[in-house]
Every structure is written in C-alpha cells, then in structure tokens.
Scaffold this active site. Structure first.
Site, PDB file in Angstrom:
ATOM      1  N   TYR A 160      -9.483  -9.872  -8.232  1.00 28.95           N
ATOM      2  CA  TYR A 160      -8.552 -10.195  -9.303  1.00 28.95           C
ATOM      3  C   TYR A 160      -8.899 -11.493 -10.009  1.00 28.95           C
ATOM      4  O   TYR A 160      -8.155 -11.927 -10.888  1.00 28.95           O
ATOM      5  CB  TYR A 160      -7.125 -10.282  -8.748  1.00 28.95           C
ATOM      6  CG  TYR A 160      -6.651  -9.003  -8.108  1.00 28.95           C
ATOM      7  CD1 TYR A 160      -6.319  -7.898  -8.882  1.00 28.95           C
ATOM      8  CD2 TYR A 160      -6.568  -8.881  -6.728  1.00 28.95           C
ATOM      9  CE1 TYR A 160      -5.907  -6.707  -8.296  1.00 28.95           C
ATOM     10  CE2 TYR A 160      -6.151  -7.696  -6.132  1.00 28.95           C
ATOM     11  CZ  TYR A 160      -5.827  -6.622  -6.927  1.00 28.95           C
ATOM     12  OH  TYR A 160      -5.423  -5.454  -6.349  1.00 28.95           O
ATOM     13  N   HIS A 193      -4.016  -8.671   2.667  1.00 26.26           N
ATOM     14  CA  HIS A 193      -5.461  -8.740   2.840  1.00 26.26           C
ATOM     15  C   HIS A 193      -5.799  -9.736   3.947  1.00 26.26           C
ATOM     16  O   HIS A 193      -5.342 -10.879   3.911  1.00 26.26           O
ATOM     17  CB  HIS A 193      -6.140  -9.198   1.547  1.00 26.26           C
ATOM     18  CG  HIS A 193      -6.126  -8.171   0.457  1.00 26.26           C
ATOM     19  ND1 HIS A 193      -6.334  -8.476  -0.868  1.00 26.26           N
ATOM     20  CD2 HIS A 193      -5.938  -6.828   0.508  1.00 26.26           C
ATOM     21  CE1 HIS A 193      -6.273  -7.374  -1.593  1.00 26.26           C
ATOM     22  NE2 HIS A 193      -6.028  -6.361  -0.787  1.00 26.26           N
ATOM     23  N   ARG A 239      -0.153  -1.156  -7.486  1.00 24.43           N
ATOM     24  CA  ARG A 239      -0.443  -2.273  -6.573  1.00 24.43           C
ATOM     25  C   ARG A 239      -1.358  -3.291  -7.264  1.00 24.43           C
ATOM     26  O   ARG A 239      -1.131  -4.498  -7.176  1.00 24.43           O
ATOM     27  CB  ARG A 239      -1.088  -1.733  -5.303  1.00 24.43           C
ATOM     28  CG  ARG A 239      -1.558  -2.780  -4.293  1.00 24.43           C
ATOM     29  CD  ARG A 239      -1.965  -2.055  -3.014  1.00 24.43           C
ATOM     30  NE  ARG A 239      -2.878  -2.798  -2.158  1.00 24.43           N
ATOM     31  CZ  ARG A 239      -2.508  -3.658  -1.214  1.00 24.43           C
ATOM     32  NH1 ARG A 239      -1.226  -3.896  -1.017  1.00 24.43           N
ATOM     33  NH2 ARG A 239      -3.410  -4.268  -0.460  1.00 24.43           N
ATOM     34  N   HIS A 295      -1.978   3.147  -6.361  1.00 24.11           N
ATOM     35  CA  HIS A 295      -2.871   2.000  -6.191  1.00 24.11           C
ATOM     36  C   HIS A 295      -2.975   1.185  -7.479  1.00 24.11           C
ATOM     37  O   HIS A 295      -3.126  -0.041  -7.436  1.00 24.11           O
ATOM     38  CB  HIS A 295      -4.250   2.462  -5.744  1.00 24.11           C
ATOM     39  CG  HIS A 295      -4.993   1.432  -4.947  1.00 24.11           C
ATOM     40  ND1 HIS A 295      -4.510   0.938  -3.743  1.00 24.11           N
ATOM     41  CD2 HIS A 295      -6.157   0.773  -5.191  1.00 24.11           C
ATOM     42  CE1 HIS A 295      -5.364   0.032  -3.276  1.00 24.11           C
ATOM     43  NE2 HIS A 295      -6.365  -0.091  -4.143  1.00 24.11           N
ATOM     44  N   LYS A 310      -2.133  -2.513   7.895  1.00 16.36           N
ATOM     45  CA  LYS A 310      -3.306  -2.084   8.645  1.00 16.36           C
ATOM     46  C   LYS A 310      -3.375  -2.812   9.980  1.00 16.36           C
ATOM     47  O   LYS A 310      -3.043  -3.997  10.080  1.00 16.36           O
ATOM     48  CB  LYS A 310      -4.574  -2.365   7.832  1.00 16.36           C
ATOM     49  CG  LYS A 310      -4.731  -1.467   6.615  1.00 16.36           C
ATOM     50  CD  LYS A 310      -6.054  -1.724   5.916  1.00 16.36           C
ATOM     51  CE  LYS A 310      -6.261  -0.761   4.753  1.00 16.36           C
ATOM     52  NZ  LYS A 310      -7.547  -0.999   4.054  1.00 16.36           N
ATOM     53  N   ARG A 325       0.865  -1.180   0.000  1.00 18.94           N
ATOM     54  CA  ARG A 325       0.000   0.000   0.000  1.00 18.94           C
ATOM     55  C   ARG A 325       0.901   1.229   0.000  1.00 18.94           C
ATOM     56  O   ARG A 325       1.996   1.216   0.558  1.00 18.94           O
ATOM     57  CB  ARG A 325      -0.898   0.015   1.236  1.00 18.94           C
ATOM     58  CG  ARG A 325      -1.846  -1.176   1.348  1.00 18.94           C
ATOM     59  CD  ARG A 325      -2.639  -1.112   2.639  1.00 18.94           C
ATOM     60  NE  ARG A 325      -3.561  -2.228   2.770  1.00 18.94           N
ATOM     61  CZ  ARG A 325      -3.271  -3.382   3.370  1.00 18.94           C
ATOM     62  NH1 ARG A 325      -2.066  -3.562   3.900  1.00 18.94           N
ATOM     63  NH2 ARG A 325      -4.171  -4.344   3.449  1.00 18.94           N
TER      64      ARG A 325
END
Length: 324
Positions: free
Chosen positions: A295, A286, A263, A260, A183, A159
């Site tokens: 994807y 994730h 990414r 992004h 995160k 990210r």
C-alpha cells in the site's frame, strides 16, 4: 529423464509427497520443471544433477528468452532450489549450485481498490435495500445480513474468512472493538465504527425475529452469519456472489468488486487519510510489515503532496506564504 537424473528426480518428488504433503498436481509440476531444466542442460553437454551455477544461470536466461513471465521464471528457479537442497541433504552433492542465482525481479501488482465515492455508493445501496425490505420476511433478513457484512468488512478490513466465521457472541459485545481470530488462530482486536455497529444491531434484531436458516439450534446460536453449509456459516463464495450482485445494482462493474477488494479499500483509504502504516498492519492482521507495504503507493502520493504543501522551498508553499 533417465539414469541418475531420473532416479533422483523421482526420489525428490516422493520426498515432497510423503514428508511435505505435496499434492499430485504439485509433484507433477516439480517433475515438469526439472524435466525442462534437464532437457536444456543436456543440450549444453551436462546433466541436471551435475549442473553448475553457470549452466543453471544460462537456463534461467533461456527462460527469459523464451518469453516466460518473471513469476514463471521464479517458480522454476524455486523448483531447482528445492531439488538441489534435497541433493545436498541426501549427500548426493557436496554443494548447492543455486545459491548464487538471482531470480527475475517480480513487480508486485498494486492492489485493486475502489474509490471512497464508490464504496459509499455500495454501502448506500445496501442500506436502501435493507430499508425497503418488509420486516420479518426472508428478503429483509438477507438484505440486513448483506448490509452488516459490507459495513463490517469496510469498517474493519477483516479477511473474508474471518468475517463469515464470526461467532454469534459478537452481537453481545458492548465495546467498540471485537475479537477476530485470524491466521494461525491468532486473535486481534479490531475497532468497529458506529455505522457498522448499527448495521450489526439491525441484522441481530432481524436474526432474532426470523430465526435464520433451518439448521440445528446449536448451530444457529454459534455463528453470526449462519447458513445451510457444511461449516454451518455463510461461505466465502456465497458472500462474494452476493457482493458482486450488489455492486451491479449500485452501477459498479461486478468484476471490480470482491471481498478482498473491500479489504484493500479499507487499508488504502486509511493511509490516504493519514493513518500510520504500522497501525494498518495491526488492523489487517499482517505478521510482517512487508506484506502491508503493497500500500506504499498510496503513501507516496500523500507524502509528495505533504512536501509540496509544507516544505519552505516548494513553489506551492511559497505561493501560500505570498497570499498570506
């Protein structure tokens, strides 16, 4: 909205602000959504707080007739769900009429990506500019920083917030992986390819010679990409701006390029070349594979070709067998 409806809507908005930290804009949006629902229900001969599942279903159908996008319909239904959940928790109602409701199905937008050739053009342009800049100059430091940023981003799929806040200790990493804090302060290890390591080493040497921006010494030593910002490191906005400018110089439409998007390109290109979806999930950081499944459109094309090439009953496989 007046009477009991108005009183309970205001109580709900106050709860959202005080207990859940909702901003003024957010509570205003809830109020508008509930006011709109209340106006429709009044026309149906009922009130917001007395609404049934059928009357709310009629309201959702009315939103579609009025041309609201599925995402807007979903947001208004979410406001209703939270409002009636509040009424139930406060014993203002003994049921939740939104439970059986189904929202409009939203089609997940496919991620914007660049082709492998376009990414290669972008990286080649960044490398050419780093090579052309005069060593020891501020321009050389900026060019090598941009090269390190784009190489690292495409090599790891980080990210942008993770990338710009990498610590200076990354330069001392001897292995082929680096630790990234994502995160929720969750740390994961991401592999770094040879090209990205070379670009990182070049930037580290330029940073050592040039000294970086005129910030406090301890801040200069803390971040890999130091800058004169409140955080002490390069901001996401500044990197995005530099990346779009690089895209323009590489003859790629700047509107198609962002951190992004790179990414997304990292993930999509891995899958196109045979990577496992679970592995890509780990690399992207994730927590839920459903996030990575945007994807799968890439996988579908590869799997169709796989069956066409190798299934014994496919025409292509039979043609190859005939030639053999």
């Amino acid at each position: 909205m007046r009477g009991r409806d108005g009183r309970l809507v205001e109580s709900f908005c106050e709860m959202m602000a005080v207990e859940r930290g909702a901003s003024v804009n957010t509570t205003d949006a809830y109020r508008r959504d509930l006011d709109d629902a209340g106006a429709f229900l009044a026309g149906e001969g009922t009130s917001l707080t007395e609404a049934t599942t059928d009357s709310l279903r009629a309201y959702v159908a009315d939103l579609a007739r009025r041309g609201f996008a599925p995402s807007s319909q979903a947001r208004r239904l979410s406001s209703l769900r939270q409002f009636f959940g509040f009424l139930y928790a406060e014993n203002e109602r003994g049921d939740d009429p939104t439970g059986p409701l189904e929202g409009a199905r939203k089609t997940a937008p496919l991620p914007k990506i660049l082709s492998e050739d376009e990414v290669e053009r972008l990286l080649a342009r960044a490398e050419d500019e780093a090579d052309a800049a005069e060593d020891g100059s501020g321009a050389a430091l900026r060019a090598k920083r941009l090269l390190a940023l784009v190489e690292l981003l495409y090599a790891t799929g980080m990210r942008v917030s993770e990338l710009v806040s990498l610590p200076r200790s990354v330069l001392r990493a001897r292995g082929r992986v680096i630790a990234v804090t994502g995160k929720g302060n969750k740390e994961r290890m991401v592999p770094v390819g040879e090209r990205a390591r070379d670009a990182l080493a070049r930037f580290g040497e330029a940073l050592r010679i040039g000294g970086g921006p005129a910030a406090a010494a301890d801040e200069r030593q803390r971040w890999l990409f130091p800058a004169l910002s409140e955080s002490g490191h390069l901001t996401r906005q500044a990197f995005a701006r530099d990346l779009k400018a690089l895209a323009s110089r590489a003859a790629i439409a700047p509107a198609r390029v962002s951190p992004h998007v790179l990414r997304h390109a990292f993930a999509s290109h891995l899958l196109q070349n045979g990577a496992d979806l679970r592995a890509v999930q780990e690399l992207l950081g994730h927590s839920d594979i459903s996030t990575t499944q945007i994807y799968t459109h890439v996988l579908e094309a590869r799997l169709i070709q796989l069956v066409a090439d190798h299934h014994p009953l496919s025409e292509e496989a039979q043609q190859h067998a005939g030639k053999a």
